[in-house]
Write a protein that holds these residues in place. Structure first.
Motif, short mmCIF file in Angstrom:
data_model
loop_
_atom_site.label_atom_id
_atom_site.label_comp_id
_atom_site.label_asym_id
_atom_site.label_seq_id
_atom_site.Cartn_x
_atom_site.Cartn_y
_atom_site.Cartn_z
N GLY A 40 0.81 -1.22 0.00
CA GLY A 40 0.00 0.00 0.00
C GLY A 40 0.84 1.26 0.00
N GLU A 41 1.98 1.21 0.67
CA GLU A 41 2.87 2.38 0.75
C GLU A 41 3.50 2.72 -0.59
N GLN A 42 3.46 1.80 -1.55
CA GLN A 42 4.02 2.09 -2.88
C GLN A 42 3.17 3.12 -3.62
N ASN A 43 1.92 3.30 -3.16
CA ASN A 43 1.02 4.32 -3.71
C ASN A 43 0.79 4.15 -5.21
N ILE A 44 0.57 2.91 -5.63
CA ILE A 44 0.37 2.62 -7.06
C ILE A 44 -1.02 2.05 -7.35
N TYR A 45 -1.84 1.93 -6.30
CA TYR A 45 -3.14 1.27 -6.47
C TYR A 45 -4.28 2.26 -6.61
N ASP A 46 -5.30 1.84 -7.36
CA ASP A 46 -6.50 2.66 -7.52
C ASP A 46 -7.48 2.39 -6.39
N ILE A 47 -7.38 1.20 -5.79
CA ILE A 47 -8.22 0.84 -4.66
C ILE A 47 -7.57 -0.31 -3.89
N ILE A 48 -7.80 -0.36 -2.59
CA ILE A 48 -7.30 -1.44 -1.73
C ILE A 48 -8.48 -2.15 -1.09
N LEU A 49 -8.53 -3.47 -1.25
CA LEU A 49 -9.52 -4.31 -0.59
C LEU A 49 -8.81 -5.02 0.55
N LEU A 50 -9.27 -4.78 1.77
CA LEU A 50 -8.49 -5.15 2.95
C LEU A 50 -9.33 -5.95 3.94
N ILE A 71 -1.08 8.15 2.38
CA ILE A 71 -1.66 7.35 1.30
C ILE A 71 -3.17 7.56 1.30
N THR A 72 -3.69 8.11 0.22
CA THR A 72 -5.12 8.45 0.14
C THR A 72 -5.92 7.47 -0.72
N THR A 73 -5.29 6.38 -1.13
CA THR A 73 -5.98 5.37 -1.95
C THR A 73 -7.27 4.93 -1.28
N PRO A 74 -8.39 4.86 -2.02
CA PRO A 74 -9.64 4.37 -1.43
C PRO A 74 -9.48 2.95 -0.88
N ILE A 75 -10.02 2.71 0.30
CA ILE A 75 -9.89 1.41 0.97
C ILE A 75 -11.28 0.89 1.35
N ILE A 76 -11.55 -0.36 0.96
CA ILE A 76 -12.76 -1.04 1.40
C ILE A 76 -12.35 -2.17 2.34
N LEU A 77 -12.87 -2.17 3.56
CA LEU A 77 -12.61 -3.25 4.50
C LEU A 77 -13.58 -4.40 4.23
N LEU A 78 -13.05 -5.61 4.16
CA LEU A 78 -13.85 -6.82 3.98
C LEU A 78 -13.74 -7.64 5.26
N THR A 79 -14.86 -7.93 5.91
CA THR A 79 -14.74 -8.60 7.20
C THR A 79 -16.01 -9.32 7.61
N ALA A 80 -15.83 -10.30 8.47
CA ALA A 80 -16.96 -11.02 9.06
C ALA A 80 -17.47 -10.30 10.30
N LEU A 81 -16.75 -9.28 10.75
CA LEU A 81 -17.14 -8.53 11.94
C LEU A 81 -18.17 -7.48 11.54
N GLY A 82 -19.43 -7.77 11.83
CA GLY A 82 -20.49 -6.90 11.35
C GLY A 82 -21.11 -5.98 12.37
N ALA A 83 -20.62 -5.99 13.60
CA ALA A 83 -21.19 -5.14 14.63
C ALA A 83 -20.94 -3.67 14.31
N ILE A 84 -21.83 -2.80 14.77
CA ILE A 84 -21.70 -1.37 14.52
C ILE A 84 -20.36 -0.86 15.02
N SER A 85 -19.93 -1.31 16.21
CA SER A 85 -18.66 -0.84 16.77
C SER A 85 -17.48 -1.22 15.89
N ASP A 86 -17.56 -2.41 15.26
CA ASP A 86 -16.48 -2.84 14.36
C ASP A 86 -16.43 -1.96 13.11
N ARG A 87 -17.60 -1.63 12.59
CA ARG A 87 -17.65 -0.77 11.41
C ARG A 87 -17.11 0.62 11.73
N VAL A 88 -17.52 1.14 12.88
CA VAL A 88 -17.07 2.47 13.29
C VAL A 88 -15.56 2.50 13.45
N THR A 89 -15.00 1.45 14.06
CA THR A 89 -13.55 1.38 14.25
C THR A 89 -12.81 1.44 12.92
#
Length: 227
Positions: A40-50, A71-89
């Motif tokens: 991610g630090e290479q700053n070459i991506y259009d999006i990061i799926l994490l 690094i301002t690359t758009p990031i989408i978190l993918l996770t099984a943690l669906g609680a509101i607190s997890d999303r907020v974090t």
């Protein structure tokens, strides 16, 4: 468009990589948080799926680390943690979106389209108009005032990098990383060859766009008819 996919489940990683590549994306897969941070630090991506629960370094920590380094690359978190607190974090750490597993690939693609929304002047998500040309992303086809042509995968990746950064000086290192990836041992001269190919392509379709050599730095796409 180049995507970094950080997911430690090897089967899911492979499945997502295949599905995304079928949609025309270039995907660099990795499997732990420290690796995701490095790429991610290479700053070459259009999006990061994490993935949120990565070994070595938790997903929200990766997000926070990248944001602190500018690094301002758009990031989408993918996770099984669906609680509101997890999303907020995750969102508070700097993620742009949050997708709870299991999810349909159609929803992931919709989130990617939304988060990387093209400028309003575009006709649709598959056509990128710049100056006097149109780049058809899915077809890898370039059209201009005097015709059209189809580009190879490398030519396409290089051209799109320039088109999305018109009038910006791009370093040779950034172009090599963006087009060939961080793990490639491509020779430096290959970039010059592909620049030559693209110049011929642009001229062949009658475009005023020109790839200018910036001595000692890299290249810049400019419009020769712009005052």
């Amino acid at each position: 468009m180049r995507i970094l996919l950080a997911e430690d489940d090897e089967q899911l990683n492979q499945t997502l990589t295949i599905q995304l590549e079928l949609e025309g994306f270039t995907v660099d897969p990795c499997f732990d948080g420290e690796e995701a941070c490095f790429y991610g630090e290479q700053n070459i991506y259009d999006i990061i799926l994490l993935d949120r629960m990565l070994p070595g370094m938790e997903g929200s920590q990766v997000v926070s680390s990248l944001r602190k380094k500018g690094i301002t690359t758009p990031i989408i978190l993918l996770t099984a943690l669906g609680a509101i607190s997890d999303r907020v974090t995750g969102l508070d750490a700097g993620a742009d979106d949050y997708l709870v597993k299991p999810f349909a690939i159609e929803e992931l693609l919709a989130r990617i389209r939304c988060i990387t929304r093209r400028p309003s002047g575009m006709n649709n998500d598959d056509i990128l108009p710049v100056a006097d040309i149109k780049w058809h992303t899915r077809e890898c086809r370039l059209t201009g005032p005097e015709g059209s042509c189809t580009l190879s995968k490398r030519e396409a990746a290089l051209l799109e990098t320039f088109l999305r950064r018109k009038n910006q000086t791009l370093s040779r290192n950034l172009l090599l990383l963006k087009v060939w990836g961080p793990d490639s041992d491509v020779e430096d001269g290959n970039l010059d060859n592909y620049i030559h190919f693209l110049r011929r392509r642009l001229k062949g379709v009658g475009s005023h766009l020109n790839i200018k050599t910036i001595r000692g730095i890299g290249y810049c796409l400019e419009d020769k008819h712009t005052p």
